[in-house]
Design an enzyme around this catalytic site. Sequence first.
Site, PDB file in Angstrom:
ATOM      1  N   TYR A  53       9.734   8.478   8.742  1.00 54.48           N
ATOM      2  CA  TYR A  53       8.456   7.815   8.475  1.00 54.48           C
ATOM      3  C   TYR A  53       7.391   8.349   9.431  1.00 54.48           C
ATOM      4  O   TYR A  53       7.504   8.201  10.657  1.00 54.48           O
ATOM      5  CB  TYR A  53       8.572   6.299   8.639  1.00 54.48           C
ATOM      6  CG  TYR A  53       9.460   5.607   7.631  1.00 54.48           C
ATOM      7  CD1 TYR A  53       9.881   6.235   6.463  1.00 54.48           C
ATOM      8  CD2 TYR A  53       9.881   4.295   7.836  1.00 54.48           C
ATOM      9  CE1 TYR A  53      10.700   5.590   5.547  1.00 54.48           C
ATOM     10  CE2 TYR A  53      10.687   3.637   6.921  1.00 54.48           C
ATOM     11  CZ  TYR A  53      11.100   4.295   5.779  1.00 54.48           C
ATOM     12  OH  TYR A  53      11.908   3.645   4.866  1.00 54.48           O
ATOM     13  N   SER A 207      10.906  -1.416  -2.044  1.00 53.59           N
ATOM     14  CA  SER A 207       9.952  -1.446  -3.162  1.00 53.59           C
ATOM     15  C   SER A 207      10.106  -2.712  -3.996  1.00 53.59           C
ATOM     16  O   SER A 207      10.185  -2.659  -5.228  1.00 53.59           O
ATOM     17  CB  SER A 207      10.098  -0.213  -4.054  1.00 53.59           C
ATOM     18  OG  SER A 207       9.008  -0.101  -4.954  1.00 53.59           O
ATOM     19  N   PRO A 208      10.126  -3.885  -3.367  1.00 55.83           N
ATOM     20  CA  PRO A 208      10.336  -5.118  -4.120  1.00 55.83           C
ATOM     21  C   PRO A 208       9.196  -5.463  -5.071  1.00 55.83           C
ATOM     22  O   PRO A 208       9.382  -6.257  -5.997  1.00 55.83           O
ATOM     23  CB  PRO A 208      10.465  -6.174  -3.014  1.00 55.83           C
ATOM     24  CG  PRO A 208       9.663  -5.621  -1.881  1.00 55.83           C
ATOM     25  CD  PRO A 208       9.933  -4.141  -1.925  1.00 55.83           C
ATOM     26  N   ALA A 210       7.536  -2.979  -6.738  1.00 57.09           N
ATOM     27  CA  ALA A 210       7.393  -1.808  -7.607  1.00 57.09           C
ATOM     28  C   ALA A 210       6.100  -1.054  -7.323  1.00 57.09           C
ATOM     29  O   ALA A 210       5.325  -0.729  -8.228  1.00 57.09           O
ATOM     30  CB  ALA A 210       7.465  -2.215  -9.080  1.00 57.09           C
ATOM     31  N   GLY A 211       5.864  -0.770  -6.046  1.00 57.50           N
ATOM     32  CA  GLY A 211       4.683  -0.012  -5.670  1.00 57.50           C
ATOM     33  C   GLY A 211       3.381  -0.729  -5.955  1.00 57.50           C
ATOM     34  O   GLY A 211       2.341  -0.081  -6.135  1.00 57.50           O
ATOM     35  N   GLY A 216       0.257  -7.660  -9.677  1.00 51.81           N
ATOM     36  CA  GLY A 216      -0.722  -7.910 -10.731  1.00 51.81           C
ATOM     37  C   GLY A 216      -2.028  -7.172 -10.561  1.00 51.81           C
ATOM     38  O   GLY A 216      -2.994  -7.437 -11.280  1.00 51.81           O
ATOM     39  N   LYS A 217      -2.061  -6.217  -9.645  1.00 52.75           N
ATOM     40  CA  LYS A 217      -3.333  -5.536  -9.350  1.00 52.75           C
ATOM     41  C   LYS A 217      -3.723  -4.504 -10.403  1.00 52.75           C
ATOM     42  O   LYS A 217      -4.878  -4.106 -10.478  1.00 52.75           O
ATOM     43  CB  LYS A 217      -3.285  -4.877  -7.976  1.00 52.75           C
ATOM     44  CG  LYS A 217      -2.352  -3.687  -7.881  1.00 52.75           C
ATOM     45  CD  LYS A 217      -2.497  -2.952  -6.531  1.00 52.75           C
ATOM     46  CE  LYS A 217      -1.840  -3.709  -5.419  1.00 52.75           C
ATOM     47  NZ  LYS A 217      -1.847  -2.935  -4.152  1.00 52.75           N
TER      48      LYS A 217
END
Length: 343
Positions: A53, A207-208, A210-211, A216-217
């Site tokens: 990272y 990734s809980p 999903a990115g 909801g964005k």
Amino acid sequence: MEYRRLGNSGTVVTNLCLGTMTFGDEADEATSFRLMDAYVAAGGNFIDTANVYSTGLSEEIVGRWLKQKPDITKELVIATKARFPMGDGPNRIGLSRKNLAEALDASLVRLGVEQIDLYQLHAWDALTPLEESLRFLDDAISSGKIAYYGFSNFIGWQLTKAVWIAKSSGFAAPVTLQPQYNLLARGIEHEIVPACEDAGMGLLPWSPLAGGWLSGKYKRDQMPSGATRLGENPARGMEAYDKHNAKSVTWEVLGALEDIADAHNASMAQVALAWLADQPSVTSVILGARTEAQLADNLGAADLKLSDAEIGRLTEVSTQTMPDYPYGPAGVAQRFRKIEGGR
């Protein structure tokens, strides 16, 4: 937050873990410090990083923060990983004893600790015999450099092979697996989750959201823009906009999340995290915030309790149709039998 055992070990962690992939990249050092402060203030005790990272900078930031927190360091569980390249040479990558030994020592220095609580193999290495990697990890436990080890991104047969090599060789057993897992990525339930259950290993989903999709964005048929991951790069990785936008299941899941969120006066992200934390074998869900506002919202999932009906609805709408064999109804039926006999 809720406390859970770290897989089949005796160590206890909170069911929400702070991931640090954004540290040193999307979050500068000052922001990263505030994220860790806020997480610990909310009751969290589990921080996950990796040597790759920001090419070591994430570990360094965590280490500098830990140095300022001597009173709480022993209360925290620190996890890191190794496998991906930290240099250009052919031996600066992989799960060989040579690379892992150098990677582990470097992570200990960057983190400023004498022992890493959970050391994870970041992905499978087809070139290195698995026995070599597992023997190194067992030696690292014996020497006190790590307390436990786990895997990330292993698939079912790889995980099961590792468990049985460890058992037959008298090595310490792995305790966790870190896979991608969320309402839009449930493929691990076919082979990987059962393999973990069989081995008594805990899941640490990455990734809980999903990115960002499950927050909801993103809107249907409206290309994202602005200061979001997909706004900056709509084709980015596994969360690419066109791929998810084209799937009806994406919008069915988001519709259910919105309904349930409205009923609880919660955010869609909180509902998605609460569903995931409730799944079998999940030890701790890795949060990947890059701002304090995102983290504050995510941490709100700790107080959200979904009903069985709500869990069931999300599970139903997110289940994707599989071929009859081996993962569809016909294949699943062959793996069970009635105690009274007969078909």
